[in-house]
Design a protein around this motif. Structure first.
Motif, PDB file in Angstrom:
ATOM      1  N   ARG A   1      74.905  10.153  -4.298  1.00  0.00           N
ATOM      2  CA  ARG A   1      74.743   9.084  -3.287  1.00  0.00           C
ATOM      3  C   ARG A   1      76.077   8.761  -2.612  1.00  0.00           C
ATOM      4  N   LYS A   2      77.153   8.705  -3.384  1.00  0.00           N
ATOM      5  CA  LYS A   2      78.479   8.451  -2.809  1.00  0.00           C
ATOM      6  C   LYS A   2      78.897   9.574  -1.878  1.00  0.00           C
TER       7      LYS A   2
ATOM      8  N   LYS B   1      76.964   9.262   1.359  1.00  0.00           N
ATOM      9  CA  LYS B   1      77.481   8.149   2.165  1.00  0.00           C
ATOM     10  C   LYS B   1      78.767   8.568   2.868  1.00  0.00           C
TER      11      LYS B   1
ATOM     12  N   SER C   1      77.984  10.873   5.719  1.00  0.00           N
ATOM     13  CA  SER C   1      77.287  10.229   6.845  1.00  0.00           C
ATOM     14  C   SER C   1      78.199   9.343   7.698  1.00  0.00           C
ATOM     15  N   GLU C   2      79.379   9.001   7.191  1.00  0.00           N
ATOM     16  CA  GLU C   2      80.289   8.124   7.925  1.00  0.00           C
ATOM     17  C   GLU C   2      80.996   8.806   9.089  1.00  0.00           C
TER      18      GLU C   2
END
Length: 142
Positions: A77-78, A81, A84-85
């Protein structure tokens, strides 16, 4: 996120280098085979993590299988994320397939094999692209 798997010594790393033309791009290559730790996510355009099965084994040594899987799901998940930034970011995960062949006799080796299989399923589910490399030839699965 791009997951690349296949047998040991089947050309996964070379395929990734060619596919992403890494000689021309800013990237970070981290290998469990060379004793590297999983890096903190940074501002590199491409981060390659090679040897997932080794890191999974290290992470699973002191905790139960379910807890290991949950810890690794949180790490995924990290990673997602971070990726996706910025549209230019790409995380490439390379892991050898250890699920084929004879079932290991030692209980800890069987648990490692099971956890690795579960984690690879989680990675494949979350990945944008998945390739299997056999003898240097890729087969796109997703």
């Amino acid at each position: 996120m791009h997951f690349v798997t296949g047998g040991a010594f089947n050309g996964k790393s070379n395929w990734v280098r060619k596919h992403y033309q890494l000689d021309d791009l800013e990237h970070s290559w981290n290998s469990a085979y060379k004793g590297d730790e999983i890096p903190k996510l940074n501002r590199q355009q491409i981060i390659v993590l090679e040897g997932l099965e080794v890191w999974i084994r290290q992470m699973a040594q002191n905790v139960q299988a379910d807890e290991s899987r949950q810890n690794l799901k949180e790490l995924i998940r990290k990673w997602l994320k971070w990726e996706s930034e910025d549209q230019q970011r790409k995380l490439v995960l390379i892991g050898s397939d250890i699920s084929k062949g004879i079932v290991p006799m030692a209980a800890e080796d069987r648990v490692w094999r099971d956890i690795t299989g579960w984690v690879y399923q989680d990675i494949v589910s979350a990945a944008d692209r998945v390739d299997v490399i056999w003898y240097g030839i890729s087969q796109k699965l997703k």
